[in-house]
Design a protein around this motif. Sequence first.
Motif, PDB file in Angstrom:
ATOM      1  N   ARG A 142       0.843  -1.192   0.000  1.00 51.85           N
ATOM      2  CA  ARG A 142       0.000   0.000   0.000  1.00 51.85           C
ATOM      3  C   ARG A 142       0.877   1.240   0.000  1.00 51.85           C
ATOM      4  NH1 ARG A 142      -5.309  -1.783   1.156  1.00 51.85           N
ATOM      5  NH2 ARG A 142      -5.380  -3.248   2.847  1.00 51.85           N
TER       6      ARG A 142
ATOM      7  N   THR B 259     -10.730 -13.104  -1.491  1.00 54.98           N
ATOM      8  CA  THR B 259      -9.508 -12.318  -1.451  1.00 54.98           C
ATOM      9  C   THR B 259      -8.460 -12.826  -2.431  1.00 54.98           C
ATOM     10  OG1 THR B 259      -8.926 -13.681   0.440  1.00 54.98           O
ATOM     11  CG2 THR B 259      -9.780 -11.488   0.901  1.00 54.98           C
TER      12      THR B 259
ATOM     13  N   THR C 273      -6.424  -5.941 -13.640  1.00 52.48           N
ATOM     14  CA  THR C 273      -6.758  -5.254 -12.408  1.00 52.48           C
ATOM     15  C   THR C 273      -7.832  -5.999 -11.617  1.00 52.48           C
ATOM     16  OG1 THR C 273      -7.398  -3.145 -11.408  1.00 52.48           O
ATOM     17  CG2 THR C 273      -8.475  -3.710 -13.461  1.00 52.48           C
ATOM     18  N   THR C 274      -7.847  -5.745 -10.347  1.00 53.93           N
ATOM     19  CA  THR C 274      -8.766  -6.392  -9.425  1.00 53.93           C
ATOM     20  C   THR C 274      -9.018  -5.424  -8.271  1.00 53.93           C
ATOM     21  OG1 THR C 274      -8.828  -8.078  -7.695  1.00 53.93           O
ATOM     22  CG2 THR C 274      -6.697  -7.569  -8.583  1.00 53.93           C
ATOM     23  N   SER C 275     -10.072  -5.678  -7.517  1.00 54.26           N
ATOM     24  CA  SER C 275     -10.377  -4.756  -6.422  1.00 54.26           C
ATOM     25  C   SER C 275      -9.637  -5.133  -5.137  1.00 54.26           C
ATOM     26  CB  SER C 275     -11.886  -4.726  -6.161  1.00 54.26           C
ATOM     27  OG  SER C 275     -12.354  -6.037  -5.921  1.00 54.26           O
ATOM     28  N   ARG C 276      -9.014  -6.305  -5.104  1.00 56.61           N
ATOM     29  CA  ARG C 276      -8.406  -6.763  -3.842  1.00 56.61           C
ATOM     30  C   ARG C 276      -6.921  -7.030  -3.989  1.00 56.61           C
ATOM     31  NH1 ARG C 276     -12.762  -8.405  -0.250  1.00 56.61           N
ATOM     32  NH2 ARG C 276     -14.686  -8.083  -1.415  1.00 56.61           N
ATOM     33  N   ARG C 277      -6.167  -6.613  -3.001  1.00 54.21           N
ATOM     34  CA  ARG C 277      -4.710  -6.721  -3.057  1.00 54.21           C
ATOM     35  C   ARG C 277      -4.247  -8.169  -3.110  1.00 54.21           C
ATOM     36  NH1 ARG C 277      -3.074  -5.801   1.377  1.00 54.21           N
ATOM     37  NH2 ARG C 277      -0.909  -5.369   0.943  1.00 54.21           N
TER      38      ARG C 277
ATOM     39  N   VAL D  76      -4.248  -9.440  -6.487  1.00 54.07           N
ATOM     40  CA  VAL D  76      -3.098  -8.973  -7.265  1.00 54.07           C
ATOM     41  C   VAL D  76      -1.946  -9.966  -7.074  1.00 54.07           C
ATOM     42  CG1 VAL D  76      -1.342  -7.174  -7.461  1.00 54.07           C
ATOM     43  CG2 VAL D  76      -3.739  -6.544  -7.189  1.00 54.07           C
TER      44      VAL D  76
ATOM     45  N   ASP E  28      -2.363  -4.649 -11.058  1.00 55.75           N
ATOM     46  CA  ASP E  28      -2.453  -3.768  -9.881  1.00 55.75           C
ATOM     47  C   ASP E  28      -3.916  -3.560  -9.507  1.00 55.75           C
ATOM     48  OD1 ASP E  28       0.025  -1.238  -9.134  1.00 55.75           O
ATOM     49  OD2 ASP E  28      -1.417  -2.221  -7.808  1.00 55.75           O
ATOM     50  N   THR E  29      -4.100  -2.939  -8.351  1.00 56.04           N
ATOM     51  CA  THR E  29      -5.470  -2.671  -7.899  1.00 56.04           C
ATOM     52  C   THR E  29      -6.050  -1.515  -8.706  1.00 56.04           C
ATOM     53  OG1 THR E  29      -4.639  -1.147  -6.236  1.00 56.04           O
ATOM     54  CG2 THR E  29      -5.043  -3.427  -5.529  1.00 56.04           C
TER      55      THR E  29
ATOM     56  N   GLU F  67      -7.230   1.207  -7.624  1.00 49.34           N
ATOM     57  CA  GLU F  67      -6.720   2.497  -7.156  1.00 49.34           C
ATOM     58  C   GLU F  67      -5.452   2.898  -7.904  1.00 49.34           C
ATOM     59  OE1 GLU F  67      -9.084   1.068  -3.578  1.00 49.34           O
ATOM     60  OE2 GLU F  67      -7.870   0.161  -5.160  1.00 49.34           O
TER      61      GLU F  67
ATOM     62  N   ARG G 261     -14.770   1.648  -7.963  1.00 51.12           N
ATOM     63  CA  ARG G 261     -13.712   0.701  -8.321  1.00 51.12           C
ATOM     64  C   ARG G 261     -14.019   0.029  -9.666  1.00 51.12           C
ATOM     65  NH1 ARG G 261     -13.976  -0.155  -3.517  1.00 51.12           N
ATOM     66  NH2 ARG G 261     -12.240   0.957  -2.607  1.00 51.12           N
TER      67      ARG G 261
END
Lengths: 500, 440, 348
Positions: A389, B280, B324-328, B331, B349-350, B352, B383
Amino acid sequence: MSEDRSTRRRILAYLKGRPLPLVESMPLHISDPADRMVIAFLRMAGESLPWAIGWKIADGPARILSVPEPRNRDLVSSMVAEFGDALISHLGIDSIPTDEEPRPDERLPQVWIGGPTDLDMLHLIALRFARARRGNDHLLSRLNCCGRCCHELFECAGNPFRANCVVASQALRTVLVFPTEPIRTMHLGYLLAMIPDGTLHQRLSRGEIAESVALSTSLTPDVERGLEPLVTAWSKGGDAERESARLELDCILAKEVTRRLDSVGAALQVLGNLKLPVSPSATSIRTQSIRALQMFKKYNARVVGGEPSRSPETDHDPLFAASHFLQLDADRQEAAGELLHNDSLALSDAVHNGKAICGDVVKRELITIPPRTLRVRLTVQTADFGPLRLREGDWTHCPIDTNSSLRWVIQSIDEIPNGGRLVVLQANKPLGVDQEPLQGSKRVVFHEASEPELRRRLAAMVWDLDDRLKSDALPSRAFLARLRGQDRGHTPLPSDVEDD
Amino acid sequence: MTDPSLHRADLSRKTDALAQRLLERLTSEGETADVVASPPGAGKTRLLVKLCVALAGQGKAIGVVCQTNQQANDVAKRLVDETPQCPIVRFLGSSAPADDKIDGTLSVRKTSEFPVGKKVVIGTSAKWSLIGMCDVLDALLIDEAWQMTFSTFLPIMRFTGRFLIIGDPGQLPPVVTTPTERWATSDMPPHVAAPEVLLRDGQIQLHQLPATWRLPHDSAKAIAPFYDFAFESAAQPTERRFSRAGSGPLDDIERALNALNDRSTSLLLVPTPASGTLATGDRGVASAIVQTAVRALETGAVATSRDRAKPRNDILLPQDIGITTSRREMVRAIRDELPSELRTQIRVDTAERWQGSECQLMIIAHPLSSVRVPSEFDLATGRLCVMASRHRCALIVVTRDHVPETLAGHMPSATQPLGQSDTAGRGLFQHRSFWEAISA
Amino acid sequence: MASGSQDTRRRFEQWARNPRCHANAVSAIVNFPMRMVAEAEGVKAQFGQSPFALIRGRQFEEGVFLDDASRLRDQLEASGVIACGTTGFVDFRLQNNGGPMPSLDAAIEASLDWLRDLAAGRAQQTIASGLSLRIPGGVMLPEATLCIDALAVRPTQSGSELVVGEIKVYPDRGGYTDTTQLATSRAQAGMYGHALQITLKAANLEGSLSVSERGFLVLSHSGSNRIRLRHDEDLRAQIQRARDGLRQLSEVAQQLRPNPDSALAVIQSAPTSYCESCVSFCERASICRAHAVAEERPEILGDAVKQLMGDMSLARLRQLMSNNTEPSNAHEQEVLEMIREIAEGYDV
């Protein structure tokens, strides 16, 4: 901690058959018994204000007040005023505020309540009384002050960098993870029942029994059904009947309050028995809380002198709203940073959450910032813990750094083809005449650092816009005045100021 | 169907007319504030740069507020390319690296180093909001404004009385982790995106950019539900095409890639196992995503653009594919599945981190994949809007196959604060509309 | 005993709190309270109404409509829901609720007549209380009836727009107002909105009357009898929710034709789906939870754990953690790795 990791820890707690620690040291400040006031409330269903209030200071006896008819405003006001007097005295609100920095041995008068419904009650008292305008002058000033104090305590309880008011169930959840559904952990009795030794099933059974006993501000419907004839008798009966009903009500309500007070006491005992070392973050929180109390005293004195009091509902003015929001953000950042800095479990979570990096220093340089400043720059090789992050430009802090005010700014993050990363960090302060930062350190951790000082500066700047607006030193004067509603020639009375 | 080049000429005229109106507003007497809402890839930064050049040409001192250093550097570079007749100042944070200089710009850290007179000064909102003193500027132009909170906007009101606030309202709002209940019912909540708050003032003018130049025609329609204003696509139907030189075995992945012959969006459904999957880090979906990317490369995928001045056929390289995906954790799962030679070439990457970027082919993990009971976080569409609007040529949505059933059966709870919009409920509608568009 | 209208609303919300539980759905459809099922299974009811809460609710509502709803009117005008200077209040509440109507049937008939008059321009009232509707189609057995707490009427170009209001006695605390209570209130207002829409359609009144997708909430002030009105409440999704929910309930009801005498047996044999929210509304939750505990199902640790573990039991996870067996699929492998990683921080 991320929700995902708290979920996993809950599963682990279940597999282990007991609550598990979430911290290695106590991040909460717990005042000495002499400085603690434990408070419990009861209310009638459908009503917002208390039916009974009890409190206990230090090891003294509990003082419990109740009214036979909580729908009688005069009775409730008198009861709340008396409670308010005790609260004001405990917090030392009437003493002269000071600008001195808190001493290391300075004590913090603290309030403890059982659970979220007690916290709600503080807010409801604030809503009703902080800005009340009608009534006998003397009573009104006591009630207004009580309302302001309750509002302040309510806000402190929601600020992780304040310990002026602590919710016992929340405190237990901060230090322990319980092998049960989150909704059940709102019940203080359930949490307390899970603590003593036993198998998992024994703990779950104890919890089930405990949660059938009400500890919130509400009474169970069958208790209320039992009280209904007494309330009616007091309202409608003759003198003797009224007195008998009042005494009986008082006795039943006192028992209910006492049980709630005792639960908070039990929670304090549990926290003490954990024998966790006190975290430096707890000390920082204590200091900040004392400062906050001093500021509140000054504010209270200004209100008594005629300044309008803050609304318990919201900040209507955009400048004040933004300034308060930024201050709360600064506090939250500082609390989070302190926790990461001082607790290895929290730090481990941060590494897995991508809010910290852990690795080896592979390069150390001295960089020149024009014209002549030297700063240390480190290159750290980290293992791959997953997506970060943290990003370029973020500020970080190293727990083992002897210079506690030093921050490290991430200059670059590069992936290594076979796994891991190279992270370059640069000190935000020049090289001092004494020791070079992190000299000789090989294995390091850098966690997301707070920038509370910057947020507080921003909060002050926003606050100052008010002065600049008055002094006409603002190029966007008309625009800002319009946003604040000041172009209408008057500020409408906020809807939460009472009118009856 | 309208002649595509006439259509684009018309859109350009509309944008130019808007730029002219804004220029007049920014050079008029008195205080002005204008908000420009933009769909993705509509040229908002281009508009901002154009206005800076025009204002500098009139001898004005202009400030540009960006949300990140990367965005600020990008604006600075674009300005340099336009060679405006004035100093371009990159206003840096005190901890920015000394060697982080952009050719053609002046790097400064203090307002006392600003050149006198006309200039364009580019800095982040964090930098601008914290400076103590600054000579009054003729105007401030704020980019990606929907990523900035109102509390961050307020301090920059010290520097000028003329504002242009540009951004994309469909995308991710500002990240706020501090509890905000106290201000939820405030008239001007400090934590909400600055343009949303400012538009509550009836005197602020709202404008819209008319079209996306990035997205293919049908993709623009697919993301339209995320916006409360209408916009077009500069590319007409069939002007953007995805094709392949070869083909693979006829499996679901092949069918998903073949579907892109006729449209720019495609859906790849992965069966939901009875044993469950991790939302996740779903390795099944991660594997499907990677296999799709590899198949596209191995079968010689080509991105065709007929809406450019010179039509192009670009053979897709790994760097032209984005995931891309919404969750780390997803990734990570996807990166673990990638062949090692592709890990540094295909960007994963996410959402964001993908904001502000684009590529030819996007492969996304649907945010509701493996989510059986959507929360407010899951239903928030910012997102998904970002994820579904990065592509120039084609979009493949990969998901577990329970999603339509989950969307149909979900009963949203309206827990928003008093008087606020029902984001969970509206998010559900928007998700359903998007699903309908991509699965039609 | 709750009135028929409150019953319909309550039953719908009971189902909506956990639509995945079939036993819950059956209980709502056939109107066999779960409390009675729980009692038959030996569990004492824990939910019940406080006598004081009932009185307070009734008194508060009476206060809202006192003096021709003058308090409500003041606030509706101040917030712009209706224009200033409007008049006219019509009351469809039952006599036992302080209104004039002798029965629910009378209230329903009078309500429909009034809507027709409104559509035709013959009625001029701008506030109504207790507007009573019978949802056509009889989705829920025996019948679905609703009484709308409050309704505001404002003119449109083609006729009138109806603005639904919900009255609640809990206090308005700004951003701190209980979100669960707010969600319930909005869900109920959404149900009213939907019921109004289908009533207007069935009565061919859609041309002149429309239902606003924005409603209002009437809440209390802390410790006071003053009302606090919050207008502009976004009800669009909640109206749709009611529509979707009734359709889903209808589908379940189609498959169900129980003999009322055996409703208990049908409910007891229906599959259940325990989740965290059951604790707050279902009298049978403790029984379902006990089964879940005995089977070590992940939902006993909350919805997030259930989401993570799916159908994998905690017992299975314990088995895997003890290295006695290998994971049998990718999902088990992933969960095991997650928990092992967390366990490293503890003395396992």
